[in-house]
Design a protein around this motif. Structure first.
Motif, PDB file in Angstrom:
ATOM      1  N   TYR A 111       0.943  -1.143  -0.117  1.00 18.19           N
ATOM      2  CA  TYR A 111       0.042   0.084  -0.084  1.00 18.19           C
ATOM      3  C   TYR A 111       1.022   1.335   0.083  1.00 18.19           C
ATOM      4  N   THR A 112       0.514   1.972  -0.735  1.00 19.23           N
ATOM      5  CA  THR A 112       1.149   3.458  -0.934  1.00 19.23           C
ATOM      6  C   THR A 112       0.391   4.719  -0.862  1.00 19.23           C
ATOM      7  N   PRO A 113       0.667   5.477   0.166  1.00 20.41           N
ATOM      8  CA  PRO A 113      -0.248   6.809   0.062  1.00 20.41           C
ATOM      9  C   PRO A 113       0.046   7.555  -1.139  1.00 20.41           C
ATOM     10  N   VAL A 114      -1.205   8.357  -1.336  1.00 19.29           N
ATOM     11  CA  VAL A 114      -0.986   9.198  -2.589  1.00 19.29           C
ATOM     12  C   VAL A 114      -1.306  10.635  -2.114  1.00 19.29           C
ATOM     13  N   ALA A 115      -2.407  10.605  -1.361  1.00 16.08           N
ATOM     14  CA  ALA A 115      -2.623  12.032  -0.498  1.00 16.08           C
ATOM     15  C   ALA A 115      -3.674  11.524   0.577  1.00 16.08           C
ATOM     16  N   ILE A 116      -3.743  12.429   1.817  1.00 15.62           N
ATOM     17  CA  ILE A 116      -4.337  12.345   2.996  1.00 15.62           C
ATOM     18  C   ILE A 116      -4.676  13.439   3.345  1.00 15.62           C
ATOM     19  N   GLY A 117      -5.926  13.801   3.727  1.00 14.79           N
ATOM     20  CA  GLY A 117      -6.177  15.203   4.312  1.00 14.79           C
ATOM     21  C   GLY A 117      -7.842  15.288   4.455  1.00 14.79           C
ATOM     22  N   ASN A 118      -8.233  16.577   4.819  1.00 11.43           N
ATOM     23  CA  ASN A 118      -9.554  16.887   5.137  1.00 11.43           C
ATOM     24  C   ASN A 118     -10.380  17.109   3.720  1.00 11.43           C
ATOM     25  N   THR A 119     -11.569  16.818   3.729  1.00 13.06           N
ATOM     26  CA  THR A 119     -12.452  17.150   2.461  1.00 13.06           C
ATOM     27  C   THR A 119     -13.994  17.459   3.192  1.00 13.06           C
ATOM     28  N   SER A 120     -14.887  17.800   1.909  1.00 11.93           N
ATOM     29  CA  SER A 120     -16.182  17.755   2.511  1.00 11.93           C
ATOM     30  C   SER A 120     -17.034  17.014   1.309  1.00 11.93           C
ATOM     31  N   ILE A 121     -18.101  16.086   1.767  1.00  9.29           N
ATOM     32  CA  ILE A 121     -18.748  15.633   0.870  1.00  9.29           C
ATOM     33  C   ILE A 121     -20.137  16.109   1.118  1.00  9.29           C
ATOM     34  N   GLY A 122     -20.978  16.868   0.165  1.00  7.44           N
ATOM     35  CA  GLY A 122     -22.237  17.571   0.499  1.00  7.44           C
ATOM     36  C   GLY A 122     -21.994  18.316   1.756  1.00  7.44           C
ATOM     37  N   SER A 123     -22.544  18.211   2.689  1.00  5.81           N
ATOM     38  CA  SER A 123     -22.690  18.973   4.079  1.00  5.81           C
ATOM     39  C   SER A 123     -22.123  18.403   4.996  1.00  5.81           C
ATOM     40  N   TYR A 124     -21.230  17.132   4.968  1.00  2.00           N
ATOM     41  CA  TYR A 124     -20.390  16.268   5.704  1.00  2.00           C
ATOM     42  C   TYR A 124     -19.182  16.893   5.715  1.00  2.00           C
ATOM     43  N   ASN A 125     -18.432  16.969   6.708  1.00  2.00           N
ATOM     44  CA  ASN A 125     -17.019  17.256   6.964  1.00  2.00           C
ATOM     45  C   ASN A 125     -16.407  15.642   7.007  1.00  2.00           C
ATOM     46  N   ALA A 126     -15.099  15.532   6.380  1.00  2.00           N
ATOM     47  CA  ALA A 126     -14.762  14.059   6.281  1.00  2.00           C
ATOM     48  C   ALA A 126     -13.103  14.053   6.318  1.00  2.00           C
ATOM     49  N   LEU A 127     -12.701  13.095   6.325  1.00  2.00           N
ATOM     50  CA  LEU A 127     -11.396  12.778   6.317  1.00  2.00           C
ATOM     51  C   LEU A 127     -11.062  11.760   5.082  1.00  2.00           C
ATOM     52  N   GLU A 128     -10.197  12.012   4.257  1.00  2.00           N
ATOM     53  CA  GLU A 128      -9.893  11.431   3.013  1.00  2.00           C
ATOM     54  C   GLU A 128      -8.556  10.639   2.799  1.00  2.00           C
ATOM     55  N   ALA A 129      -8.446   9.593   2.288  1.00  2.00           N
ATOM     56  CA  ALA A 129      -7.126   8.859   1.955  1.00  2.00           C
ATOM     57  C   ALA A 129      -7.228   8.342   0.595  1.00  2.00           C
ATOM     58  N   VAL A 130      -6.224   8.685  -0.249  1.00  2.00           N
ATOM     59  CA  VAL A 130      -6.341   8.310  -1.516  1.00  2.00           C
ATOM     60  C   VAL A 130      -4.958   7.284  -1.447  1.00  2.00           C
ATOM     61  N   TYR A 131      -4.869   6.207  -2.051  1.00  2.00           N
ATOM     62  CA  TYR A 131      -3.657   5.325  -2.024  1.00  2.00           C
ATOM     63  C   TYR A 131      -3.786   4.055  -3.097  1.00  2.00           C
ATOM     64  N   THR A 132      -2.859   3.617  -3.241  1.00  2.00           N
ATOM     65  CA  THR A 132      -2.770   2.504  -4.264  1.00  2.00           C
ATOM     66  C   THR A 132      -2.153   0.977  -3.492  1.00  2.00           C
ATOM     67  N   GLN A 133      -2.475   0.097  -4.148  1.00  2.00           N
ATOM     68  CA  GLN A 133      -2.502  -1.164  -3.558  1.00  2.00           C
ATOM     69  C   GLN A 133      -1.958  -2.064  -4.769  1.00  2.00           C
ATOM     70  N   GLU A 134      -0.792  -2.776  -4.515  1.00  2.00           N
ATOM     71  CA  GLU A 134      -0.077  -3.679  -5.599  1.00  2.00           C
ATOM     72  C   GLU A 134      -0.518  -5.057  -5.015  1.00  2.00           C
ATOM     73  N   GLY A 135      -1.035  -5.787  -6.074  1.00  2.00           N
ATOM     74  CA  GLY A 135      -1.323  -7.381  -5.931  1.00  2.00           C
ATOM     75  C   GLY A 135      -1.692  -8.021  -7.146  1.00  2.00           C
ATOM     76  N   ASN A 136      -1.323  -9.398  -7.179  1.00  2.00           N
ATOM     77  CA  ASN A 136      -1.900 -10.211  -8.115  1.00  2.00           C
ATOM     78  C   ASN A 136      -1.488  -9.597  -9.487  1.00  2.00           C
ATOM     79  N   GLY A 137      -0.178  -9.100  -9.465  1.00  2.00           N
ATOM     80  CA  GLY A 137      -0.103  -8.249 -10.797  1.00  2.00           C
ATOM     81  C   GLY A 137      -0.568  -7.062 -11.360  1.00  2.00           C
TER      82      GLY A 137
END
Length: 182
Positions: A111-137
Protein backbone atom coordinates in the motif's frame (compact mmCIF):
# COMPACT_ATOMS: atom_id res chain seq x y z
CA UNK A 1 -5.12 49.12 -30.19
CA UNK A 2 -3.75 45.73 -31.24
CA UNK A 3 -4.05 44.46 -27.63
CA UNK A 4 -7.68 45.61 -27.52
CA UNK A 5 -8.56 43.78 -30.76
CA UNK A 6 -6.65 40.68 -29.64
CA UNK A 7 -8.59 40.75 -26.35
CA UNK A 8 -11.94 40.92 -28.17
CA UNK A 9 -10.95 38.04 -30.46
CA UNK A 10 -9.89 35.99 -27.44
CA UNK A 11 -13.21 36.62 -25.65
CA UNK A 12 -15.20 35.70 -28.77
CA UNK A 13 -13.12 32.52 -29.21
CA UNK A 14 -13.77 31.51 -25.58
CA UNK A 15 -17.53 32.10 -25.99
CA UNK A 16 -17.56 30.13 -29.25
CA UNK A 17 -15.68 27.17 -27.77
CA UNK A 18 -17.76 27.08 -24.58
CA UNK A 19 -20.92 27.06 -26.70
CA UNK A 20 -19.79 23.73 -28.17
CA UNK A 21 -19.54 22.04 -24.78
CA UNK A 22 -22.68 20.20 -23.71
CA UNK A 23 -23.78 18.70 -20.44
CA UNK A 24 -26.46 16.17 -19.66
CA UNK A 25 -27.74 18.60 -17.04
CA UNK A 26 -29.42 16.04 -14.80
CA UNK A 27 -26.48 13.64 -14.33
CA UNK A 28 -28.58 10.97 -16.02
CA UNK A 29 -26.47 7.88 -15.86
CA UNK A 30 -23.27 9.93 -15.43
CA UNK A 31 -21.30 8.01 -18.07
CA UNK A 32 -24.30 6.70 -19.97
CA UNK A 33 -27.86 7.37 -20.87
CA UNK A 34 -29.63 5.36 -18.18
CA UNK A 35 -31.16 7.41 -15.36
CA UNK A 36 -29.43 7.15 -11.99
CA UNK A 37 -30.60 4.54 -9.49
CA UNK A 38 -31.20 5.06 -5.76
CA UNK A 39 -30.56 2.67 -2.87
CA UNK A 40 -31.49 3.20 0.78
CA UNK A 41 -30.24 0.67 3.29
CA UNK A 42 -28.74 0.51 6.79
CA UNK A 43 -29.18 4.22 7.47
CA UNK A 44 -27.64 5.38 4.19
CA UNK A 45 -29.10 6.65 0.93
CA UNK A 46 -27.07 6.85 -2.28
CA UNK A 47 -27.65 7.55 -5.94
CA UNK A 48 -25.42 5.75 -8.40
CA UNK A 49 -25.01 5.57 -12.20
CA UNK A 50 -27.88 3.81 -13.96
CA UNK A 51 -25.53 1.40 -15.73
CA UNK A 52 -24.09 0.19 -12.40
CA UNK A 53 -25.45 -2.70 -10.30
CA UNK A 54 -25.84 -3.56 -6.63
CA UNK A 55 -22.83 -5.69 -5.66
CA UNK A 56 -21.92 -8.17 -2.96
CA UNK A 57 -18.96 -7.24 -0.79
CA UNK A 58 -16.59 -9.53 1.04
CA UNK A 59 -15.41 -6.66 3.30
CA UNK A 60 -16.23 -6.71 7.02
CA UNK A 61 -18.78 -4.10 8.15
CA UNK A 62 -19.96 -3.52 4.57
CA UNK A 63 -23.52 -2.19 4.48
CA UNK A 64 -23.85 -1.67 0.72
CA UNK A 65 -21.83 -1.82 -2.46
CA UNK A 66 -22.35 -0.86 -6.10
CA UNK A 67 -20.17 -1.70 -9.08
CA UNK A 68 -19.69 -1.12 -12.78
CA UNK A 69 -20.51 -4.49 -14.41
CA UNK A 70 -18.32 -3.65 -17.41
CA UNK A 71 -15.30 -4.31 -15.17
CA UNK A 72 -16.46 -7.68 -13.77
CA UNK A 73 -13.70 -10.27 -13.48
CA UNK A 74 -14.89 -13.53 -15.03
CA UNK A 75 -12.81 -15.57 -12.55
CA UNK A 76 -13.68 -13.89 -9.24
CA UNK A 77 -17.09 -12.52 -10.18
CA UNK A 78 -16.18 -9.16 -8.58
CA UNK A 79 -15.95 -5.86 -10.42
CA UNK A 80 -12.65 -4.00 -10.22
CA UNK A 81 -14.58 -0.69 -10.32
CA UNK A 82 -16.80 -0.32 -7.29
CA UNK A 83 -17.92 1.74 -4.33
CA UNK A 84 -18.24 -0.03 -0.99
CA UNK A 85 -19.76 1.60 2.09
CA UNK A 86 -18.86 0.36 5.57
CA UNK A 87 -20.34 1.36 8.90
CA UNK A 88 -18.32 0.88 12.10
CA UNK A 89 -18.51 1.88 15.74
CA UNK A 90 -16.04 4.66 16.41
CA UNK A 91 -13.65 3.39 19.14
CA UNK A 92 -11.90 6.77 19.58
CA UNK A 93 -11.89 10.16 17.90
CA UNK A 94 -12.26 10.10 14.13
CA UNK A 95 -8.77 11.58 13.66
CA UNK A 96 -7.16 9.01 15.96
CA UNK A 97 -8.98 6.02 14.40
CA UNK A 98 -8.25 7.25 10.85
CA UNK A 99 -4.54 7.86 11.58
CA UNK A 100 -4.11 4.49 13.34
CA UNK A 101 -5.82 2.67 10.47
CA UNK A 102 -3.63 4.20 7.76
CA UNK A 103 -0.40 4.02 9.78
CA UNK A 104 -0.98 0.28 10.04
CA UNK A 105 -2.09 -0.08 6.40
CA UNK A 106 0.88 1.86 5.02
CA UNK A 107 3.34 -0.21 7.04
CA UNK A 108 2.51 -2.94 4.49
CA UNK A 109 4.66 -2.34 1.40
CA UNK A 110 1.75 -3.27 -0.90
CA UNK A 111 0.00 0.00 0.00
CA UNK A 112 1.32 3.43 -0.99
CA UNK A 113 -0.25 6.72 0.11
CA UNK A 114 -1.07 9.25 -2.63
CA UNK A 115 -2.89 11.94 -0.62
CA UNK A 116 -4.33 12.27 2.89
CA UNK A 117 -6.34 15.16 4.29
CA UNK A 118 -9.62 16.83 5.10
CA UNK A 119 -12.48 17.09 2.63
CA UNK A 120 -16.20 17.65 2.54
CA UNK A 121 -18.88 15.56 0.90
CA UNK A 122 -22.10 17.53 0.57
CA UNK A 123 -22.79 18.90 4.05
CA UNK A 124 -20.46 16.40 5.77
CA UNK A 125 -16.94 17.20 6.92
CA UNK A 126 -14.77 14.17 6.31
CA UNK A 127 -11.27 12.72 6.21
CA UNK A 128 -9.89 11.34 2.98
CA UNK A 129 -7.14 8.89 2.05
CA UNK A 130 -6.13 8.18 -1.53
CA UNK A 131 -3.71 5.29 -1.98
CA UNK A 132 -2.61 2.49 -4.28
CA UNK A 133 -2.51 -1.23 -3.63
CA UNK A 134 -0.28 -3.66 -5.51
CA UNK A 135 -1.22 -7.32 -5.74
CA UNK A 136 -1.76 -10.18 -8.15
CA UNK A 137 0.13 -8.37 -10.90
CA UNK A 138 -2.07 -5.28 -10.88
CA UNK A 139 -2.32 -1.93 -9.11
CA UNK A 140 -5.61 -0.64 -7.73
CA UNK A 141 -6.24 2.90 -6.61
CA UNK A 142 -8.55 3.62 -3.69
CA UNK A 143 -10.22 6.77 -2.41
CA UNK A 144 -11.56 6.37 1.13
CA UNK A 145 -13.86 8.99 2.64
CA UNK A 146 -14.48 8.79 6.42
CA UNK A 147 -17.57 10.52 7.85
CA UNK A 148 -18.41 10.58 11.56
CA UNK A 149 -22.04 10.46 12.69
CA UNK A 150 -23.39 9.77 16.22
CA UNK A 151 -20.48 7.63 17.45
CA UNK A 152 -20.17 5.73 14.19
CA UNK A 153 -17.98 6.15 11.15
CA UNK A 154 -19.10 5.61 7.57
CA UNK A 155 -16.26 4.71 5.22
CA UNK A 156 -16.98 5.15 1.51
CA UNK A 157 -14.32 3.29 -0.47
CA UNK A 158 -14.07 4.02 -4.21
CA UNK A 159 -11.87 1.53 -6.08
CA UNK A 160 -10.65 1.16 -9.67
CA UNK A 161 -7.57 -0.14 -11.48
CA UNK A 162 -4.97 2.63 -11.25
CA UNK A 163 -4.88 3.10 -15.02
CA UNK A 164 -8.66 3.67 -15.09
CA UNK A 165 -9.11 5.60 -11.83
CA UNK A 166 -9.13 9.07 -13.44
CA UNK A 167 -11.80 7.90 -15.91
CA UNK A 168 -14.01 6.83 -12.97
CA UNK A 169 -13.77 10.03 -10.91
CA UNK A 170 -16.98 11.42 -12.44
CA UNK A 171 -18.87 8.29 -11.33
CA UNK A 172 -17.28 8.28 -7.88
CA UNK A 173 -18.01 11.99 -7.38
CA UNK A 174 -21.64 11.47 -8.46
CA UNK A 175 -22.06 8.78 -5.79
CA UNK A 176 -20.24 10.78 -3.12
CA UNK A 177 -22.21 13.94 -3.86
CA UNK A 178 -25.46 11.97 -3.55
CA UNK A 179 -24.55 10.18 -0.28
CA UNK A 180 -26.88 10.84 2.67
CA UNK A 181 -27.04 9.46 6.20
CA UNK A 182 -30.72 8.92 7.02
Amino acid sequence: MKKYILGIILVIAVIFVSGCITSSGDNSGVNGTEPPKTMAKNGVLIKYPGSWVVAQSDVNNSIMAVADPKFKDSVTGFSSVNVNIQKKELPSSLDTYFNQTYSKLFSNSSYTPVAIGNTSIGSYNALEAVYTQEGNGSVKQHRAIWIENNGEVFVILCTAPQEDFQNQIKNFDFILNNFRIT
